[in-house]
Design a protein around this motif. Structure first.
Motif, PDB file in Angstrom:
ATOM      1  N   GLN A 122       0.878  -1.164   0.000  1.00 16.91           N
ATOM      2  CA  GLN A 122       0.000   0.000   0.000  1.00 16.91           C
ATOM      3  C   GLN A 122       0.919   1.218   0.000  1.00 16.91           C
ATOM      4  OE1 GLN A 122      -3.029   0.848  -0.577  1.00 16.91           O
ATOM      5  NE2 GLN A 122      -2.538   2.987  -0.204  1.00 16.91           N
ATOM      6  N   GLU A 124      -0.012   4.615  -1.369  1.00 15.90           N
ATOM      7  CA  GLU A 124      -0.586   5.944  -1.184  1.00 15.90           C
ATOM      8  C   GLU A 124      -0.758   6.193   0.313  1.00 15.90           C
ATOM      9  OE1 GLU A 124      -4.302   6.738  -3.170  1.00 15.90           O
ATOM     10  OE2 GLU A 124      -4.278   8.821  -2.531  1.00 15.90           O
ATOM     11  N   ALA A 125      -0.412   7.356   0.804  1.00 14.82           N
ATOM     12  CA  ALA A 125       0.147   8.463   0.058  1.00 14.82           C
ATOM     13  C   ALA A 125       1.687   8.356  -0.003  1.00 14.82           C
ATOM     14  CB  ALA A 125      -0.251   9.774   0.705  1.00 14.82           C
ATOM     15  N   MET A 263      -7.630   0.689   4.617  1.00 16.29           N
ATOM     16  CA  MET A 263      -8.876   1.350   4.209  1.00 16.29           C
ATOM     17  C   MET A 263      -9.658   0.408   3.310  1.00 16.29           C
ATOM     18  SD  MET A 263      -6.094   2.758   2.504  1.00 16.29           S
ATOM     19  CE  MET A 263      -5.567   2.397   0.858  1.00 16.29           C
ATOM     20  N   ALA A 265      -9.922   0.235  -0.340  1.00  9.29           N
ATOM     21  CA  ALA A 265      -9.286  -0.316  -1.532  1.00  9.29           C
ATOM     22  C   ALA A 265      -8.329   0.710  -2.111  1.00  9.29           C
ATOM     23  CB  ALA A 265     -10.340  -0.677  -2.574  1.00  9.29           C
ATOM     24  N   MET A 266      -7.514   0.250  -3.076  1.00  9.68           N
ATOM     25  CA  MET A 266      -6.501   1.136  -3.642  1.00  9.68           C
ATOM     26  C   MET A 266      -6.394   0.928  -5.144  1.00  9.68           C
ATOM     27  SD  MET A 266      -4.256   3.459  -3.157  1.00  9.68           S
ATOM     28  CE  MET A 266      -3.391   4.132  -4.567  1.00  9.68           C
ATOM     29  N   GLU A 267      -6.340   2.051  -5.859  1.00  7.83           N
ATOM     30  CA  GLU A 267      -6.451   2.052  -7.319  1.00  7.83           C
ATOM     31  C   GLU A 267      -5.134   1.857  -8.064  1.00  7.83           C
ATOM     32  OE1 GLU A 267      -6.854   4.794  -5.299  1.00  7.83           O
ATOM     33  OE2 GLU A 267      -6.038   6.600  -6.250  1.00  7.83           O
ATOM     34  N   HIS A 300     -15.450   2.764  -8.078  1.00  9.11           N
ATOM     35  CA  HIS A 300     -14.608   3.891  -7.669  1.00  9.11           C
ATOM     36  C   HIS A 300     -13.146   3.646  -8.057  1.00  9.11           C
ATOM     37  CE1 HIS A 300     -13.445   7.256  -4.893  1.00  9.11           C
ATOM     38  NE2 HIS A 300     -12.322   6.547  -4.832  1.00  9.11           N
ATOM     39  N   GLU A 301     -12.622   2.491  -7.686  1.00  4.29           N
ATOM     40  CA  GLU A 301     -11.205   2.224  -7.973  1.00  4.29           C
ATOM     41  C   GLU A 301     -10.979   2.112  -9.474  1.00  4.29           C
ATOM     42  OE1 GLU A 301      -9.553   2.821  -5.462  1.00  4.29           O
ATOM     43  OE2 GLU A 301     -11.104   2.492  -3.962  1.00  4.29           O
ATOM     44  N   HIS A 304     -10.825   5.488 -11.107  1.00  3.79           N
ATOM     45  CA  HIS A 304      -9.555   6.182 -10.865  1.00  3.79           C
ATOM     46  C   HIS A 304      -8.558   5.976 -12.011  1.00  3.79           C
ATOM     47  CE1 HIS A 304      -9.547   8.201  -7.054  1.00  3.79           C
ATOM     48  NE2 HIS A 304      -9.732   7.137  -6.302  1.00  3.79           N
ATOM     49  N   LYS A 322      -8.666  14.141  -7.452  1.00  8.78           N
ATOM     50  CA  LYS A 322      -8.987  12.777  -7.881  1.00  8.78           C
ATOM     51  C   LYS A 322     -10.089  12.158  -7.023  1.00  8.78           C
ATOM     52  CE  LYS A 322      -5.272  10.079  -5.486  1.00  8.78           C
ATOM     53  NZ  LYS A 322      -5.878   8.927  -4.803  1.00  8.78           N
ATOM     54  N   GLU A 323     -10.122  12.468  -5.730  1.00  8.61           N
ATOM     55  CA  GLU A 323     -11.093  11.785  -4.867  1.00  8.61           C
ATOM     56  C   GLU A 323     -12.506  12.365  -4.983  1.00  8.61           C
ATOM     57  OE1 GLU A 323     -10.490   9.025  -4.006  1.00  8.61           O
ATOM     58  OE2 GLU A 323      -8.313   8.887  -3.819  1.00  8.61           O
ATOM     59  N   TYR A 379      -7.416  12.111   4.409  1.00 12.62           N
ATOM     60  CA  TYR A 379      -8.313  11.269   3.602  1.00 12.62           C
ATOM     61  C   TYR A 379      -9.656  11.294   4.319  1.00 12.62           C
ATOM     62  CZ  TYR A 379      -4.495  10.008   0.634  1.00 12.62           C
ATOM     63  OH  TYR A 379      -3.480  10.082  -0.276  1.00 12.62           O
ATOM     64  N   TYR A 384     -13.259  13.793   0.362  1.00 16.07           N
ATOM     65  CA  TYR A 384     -13.985  12.840  -0.486  1.00 16.07           C
ATOM     66  C   TYR A 384     -15.428  13.287  -0.740  1.00 16.07           C
ATOM     67  CZ  TYR A 384     -10.492   9.042  -0.523  1.00 16.07           C
ATOM     68  OH  TYR A 384      -9.382   8.275  -0.744  1.00 16.07           O
ATOM     69  N   GLN A 827      -2.054   4.955  11.406  1.00 19.35           N
ATOM     70  CA  GLN A 827      -3.235   5.409  10.658  1.00 19.35           C
ATOM     71  C   GLN A 827      -4.523   4.967  11.334  1.00 19.35           C
ATOM     72  OE1 GLN A 827      -3.243   4.543   6.441  1.00 19.35           O
ATOM     73  NE2 GLN A 827      -1.216   5.413   6.190  1.00 19.35           N
TER      74      GLN A 827
HETATM   75  N1  B3K Z   1      -6.812   6.252  -2.947  1.00 15.19           N
HETATM   76  C1  B3K Z   1      -7.096   5.302  -1.929  1.00 15.19           C
HETATM   77  C2  B3K Z   1      -6.944   5.826  -0.548  1.00 15.19           C
HETATM   78  C3  B3K Z   1      -5.567   5.818  -0.051  1.00 15.19           C
HETATM   79  C4  B3K Z   1      -5.517   6.148   1.412  1.00 15.19           C
HETATM   80  C5  B3K Z   1      -4.124   6.296   1.873  1.00 15.19           C
HETATM   81  N2  B3K Z   1      -4.030   6.518   3.285  1.00 15.19           N
HETATM   82  C6  B3K Z   1      -8.447   4.714  -2.074  1.00 15.19           C
HETATM   83  C7  B3K Z   1      -9.414   5.505  -2.846  1.00 15.19           C
HETATM   84  O1  B3K Z   1      -9.789   6.597  -2.519  1.00 15.19           O
HETATM   85  O2  B3K Z   1      -9.819   5.036  -3.874  1.00 15.19           O
END
Ligand code: B3K
Ligand code: ZN
Length: 875
Positions: A122, A124-125, A263, A265-267, A300-301, A304, A322-323, A379, A384, A827
């Motif tokens: 993981q 981001e960030a 969290m 998910a991650m893109e 969502h992912e 992105h 982006k969010e 975040y 968001y 976190q």
């Molecule tokens: N971009 C990620 C979130 C990352 C969080 C980092 N602490 C998920 C999302 O918003 O799609």
């Protein structure tokens, strides 16, 4: 800890054109070799001398460092906390960096770590800096090639971003796969997975006819739970082509489900990594809400890929670029796939409950923050969800066609670049010709604006004067605000409940019955002509802006709107307002009787044959405890719980027959389908069940037990479980029996077990501090799993009865957990402590104790930047 400011942004001194990574994965460490082609940023005036290169790096053992093939000795570079600095001799050069890392010991779940025996990342960030030394900032975009080497037996599947270009076997039962991602990307989108995984495979043909392989990977015992995510993915791909003209760009798209994830998910480019709770579903283990959440997060992912990856963010202050945009995209997708009205109600409700609270608290920030200490703390619902509302307002002000022109222009202008929020707004302006100068205040100002509406009717002329005034409360660092540009959806209802034509000066398209007013001044008045009697305004239709509306509606007005308004959001909102009035009245004077007008109005909703089931279910839900707390001047937790309960019981008693009839009507056997119409029926049925459980009728327990036992899907079983646990006439033995049964059925399913913990810790009946402490010792509780921590501790902090128990034991418990967790996973620690930051809004007894708990956290040495920032800003 240092504060970082947007105003200090500077472009990097160097670019990284290509990044070649080799990962050698072992059981107690990993070796990472990075080969970077570096190039001076010509735009930086350096007056001849080449600036030193400062790379980010954390928790790394540097094994070796070569510049253009020559090894640098330790006196030729400097290692400091978080950085590696080395001199540069040529404008273009190659670096080879070898680092040793320990994924097995990485409990922060940032960078490369292990979850249930598999390696995953993981970034981001700022997690990539825990993998190798790098320019770990989103404006540095590079073409990545990744070779992953590991034991073939333990890790048969080796994944990274892009397309697989090579693979083979090595000595000692090791093997490798090399992946190449042709699209430039920042390091935060890097991903790697190595594990013993299975996958389901499908295909998608893009609009230009390219075949894309789709794979979803999980541990083998969950492989039968991937179908819904796959269907959702294909729908998302199609939708993005149809609505935004965006086509997928690689030959393969992969999703991997992991259990330990900070969290949802991650893109990561071509390789999305998901919290297993946001991928896996079967009718027996996932509720309707989970099915819908999976659909939304997969979308969502996926979205992105364009809004985030192809066009990324210049710096983390631009996160909402982006969010906010991607949340808007997924919200519209969900609205198209399900009930649009209900999606709007749910989103607005979340925003008003949780984001408004954030905006009114010590961490309030604009959707584009001006400064931060720890980016992970940003975040937020503001970036968001409010960010999404800001994009939605642009959509509303421009109209769908001009908005689409704007997004086309934005993607065309910035493809392959790192952009800013300003770039987005500019593209919208340039494409549409609409002036968004004042609208930009939404990006720079924090706080929830209030619009105060007053009106006056002149019977002799038939004129109706409607005045809209706006203001915005001060937030930390922003004492005075400039007026916002606010789209206010409006209709006027006559005495029969019909919409009147809107005839007023300054409103084009006169005669329309619905209008979005574009409000820019501190105060504006509109005079509507030709009204035969005083109209009733329907304000902020479809929740057209993220603001609070003050208008002096009488109870009769609200009942009238509940019945006649054509806007489902406002019908629901009228219901909520009436509920808030009734409950607040009891919070102040608990011995009063429940407002009979509310009870009647709810009866009318139950009986209304015209009302869509999905909207009816939403309307029948009383304002949540959290939403009542948000709206209270001073929060009195126990009084809120008691008052809300009393109102619910009164409705249940007054309408028991109608509720039972509706419940029975909706209780018929059918195969499970996660479709909008079926979901609406189940939701409404279970809302009825909730009321039946609140009746003064011990026999209803029988019904709850039956639904629990006979349920053919998780939605119905879970609803019954919640009702058994908190029923008015609780039966301890039944509670025990049902909880044990639920455990026995699902103990091997980590995601369902999360819920088993949450049901108990959030229960007004069961969730005492002692109970939560005991559950932490339970065999099925995994203290390294963010999902478990969020379920148990998060459930408890939502539990108004016991978290706020007299004496402050709940707060002390939370402070202990935060202090302990901060060492393990900052976190998660900083997330779970958020409820304490609202201490100023609570009644004095609670407030002082909450503050004390915060002070105890603050006194701890070596706090992470995450917890440090939150605790210091809130005290
Ligand atoms: N971009 C990620 C979130 C990352 C969080 C980092 N602490 C998920 C999302 O918003 O799609
Ligand atoms: Zn996102």
């Amino acid at each position: 800890p240092r504060t970082i400011y947007l105003k200090d942004y500077q472009a990097p001194d160097y670019w990284i054109d290509t990044t070649h990574l080799t990962f050698d994965l072992y059981e107690d460490h990993a070796l990472v070799t990075a080969v970077l082609q570096m190039r001076l940023n010509d735009d930086i005036g350096c007056g001849g001398a080449l600036p030193a290169l400062v790379l980010h790096g954390e928790e790394l053992d540097l094994v070796s460092l070569h510049r253009d093939g020559e090894e640098l000795e330790s006196d030729q570079f400097q290692l400091a906390k978080g950085t590696l600095t080395l001199p540069v001799e040529q404008p273009r050069f190659q670096l080879q960096i070898v680092t040793r890392i320990r994924p097995q010991e990485n409990t922060s779940l940032e960078g490369l770590y292990k979850s249930n025996g598999m390696f995953c990342t993981q970034c981001e960030a700022e997690g990539f800096r825990k993998i190798t030394y790098y320019l770990d900032r989103p404006d540095v975009m590079s073409v990545f090639t990744t070779k992953v080497i590991a034991s073939q037996a333990r890790y048969p599947v080796l994944l990274a971003n892009g397309n697989a270009i090579d693979q083979g076997e090595l000595e000692n039962d090791r093997h490798y796969v090399t992946w190449e991602d042709p699209f430039k990307k920042p390091s935060y989108l890097f991903a790697l997975v190595a594990g013993d995984l299975e996958c389901v495979e499908d295909h998608f043909t893009t609009m230009s006819g390219r075949d894309v392989t789709l794979r979803i990977f999980t541990e083998s015992h969950n492989i039968h739970k991937c179908d819904h995510a796959m269907v959702s993915l294909k729908k998302s791909m199609k939708w993005d082509e149809e609505v935004y003209g965006r086509e997928y760009d690689l030959d393969i798209f992969m999703i991997v489900a992991v259990d330990h994830f900070n969290m949802g998910a991650m893109e990561n480019k071509g390789l999305n990594i998901f919290n297993s709770s946001c991928v896996l579903a079967s009718p027996e283990t996932a509720t309707d809400a989970t099915y819908q959440r999976i659909e939304a997060i997969v979308a969502h992912e996926y979205f992105h890929n364009w809004s985030g990856n192809r066009v990324t963010c210049r710096d983390w202050f631009q996160l909402s670029l982006k969010e906010g945009f991607t949340v808007f995209r997924d919200a519209e997708f969900s609205a198209d796939m399900n009930s649009r009205g209900v999606k709007r109600i749910q989103d607005a409700s979340l925003l008003r409950t949780a984001q408004f609270a954030e905006d009114a608290g010590p961490m309030a920030h604009p959707i584009r923050p001006e400064s931060f200490i720890e980016i992970s703390n940003f975040y937020t619902l503001t970036v968001y969800e409010k960010g999404c509302e800001v994009v939605r307002m642009i959509h509303t002000l421009l109209g769908a066609d001009q908005f689409r022109k704007g997004t086309d222009l934005y993607f065309e202008r910035h493809d392959g670049e790192a952009a800013t929020c300003e770039d987005f707004v500019k593209a919208m302006e340039d494409a549409s010709g609409v002036d968004l100068t004042q609208f930009r205040n939404w990006y720079s100002q924090a706080g929830t604006p209030v619009i105060t509406v007053t009106d006056r009717y002149e019977a002799d002329t038939g004129d109706y004067h409607l005045t809209i005034a706006q203001s915005c409360p001060a937030t930390p660092g922003q004492e005075h605000k400039q007026p916002f540009h606010i789209p206010v959806g409006l209709a006027l209802l006559d005495e029969q409940g019909e919409l009147l034509p809107l005839n007023a000066e300054g409103i084009h398209a006169e005669g329309d019955k619905e209008k979005v007013l574009s409000i820019k001044q501190t105060e504006e008045t509109f005079v509507f002509k030709g009204c035969k009697s005083k109209p009733l305004p329907s304000l902020l239709r479809n929740f057209s802006a993220p603001v609070r509306v003050r208008y002096d509606y009488s109870k009769d007005d609200l009942v009238f709107l509940m019945k006649h308004d054509t806007d489902s959001f406002n019908r629901w909102d009228a219901c909520q307002r009436l509920g808030v009035m009734a409950i607040e009245q009891l919070v102040e004077q608990s011995e009063q009787a429940v407002d009979p007008q509310l009870v009647d109005a709810f009866g009318a909703v139950i009986a209304d044959p015209e009302l869509d089931f999905a909207v009816k279910a939403e309307m029948l839900c009383l304002p949540s405890e959290a939403s009542l707390a948000e709206q209270a001047e001073v929060i009195k937790p126990l009084a809120i719980v008691a008052a809300r309960k009393k109102v619910k019981q009164a409705i249940a008693e007054a309408h028991s027959e109608a509720l039972l009839a509706l419940y029975n009507e909706l209780s018929y056997e059918r195969d499970y389908r996660p479709e909008a119409t079926d979901i609406a029926e189940r939701t409404l049925k279970n809302v009825c069940l909730g009321y039946l459980a609140a009746e003064d009728d011990a026999e209803c327990l029988q019904r709850l037990a039956e639904q629990y036992n006979d349920a053919s899907n998780m939605t119905d079983r879970r609803a019954a479980l919640g009702c058994v646990v908190d029923a008015r006439h609780r039966d301890e033995r039944l509670v025990e029996r049902v909880l044990t049964d639920f455990y026995d059925r699902y103990k091997d399913d980590a995601n369902v077990m999360d819920d088993w913990f949450a049901v108990q810790s959030s229960s007004a009946e069961l969730g005492t501090v002692e109970k939560v402490k005991a559950l932490m010792q339970h065999d099925s509780f995994d203290p390294t799993s963010p999902n478990k921590l969020r379920a148990l501790i998060g459930g408890f902090t939502r539990n108004m009865t016991h978290f706020h128990t007299a004496g402050g034991a709940g707060y002390e418990f939370l402070a202990d957990r935060v202090i302990e967790l901060d060492k393990q996973n900052p976190q998660v620690a900083s997330r779970v402590m958020m409820p304490l930051t609202r201490w100023k809004k609570f009644e004095p007894a609670a407030s002082g104790l909450m503050k004390k708990a915060l002070q105890r956290i603050k006194a701890v040495h070596d706090l992470s930047t995450d917890v440090y920032e939150v605790v210091n800003k809130s005290l």
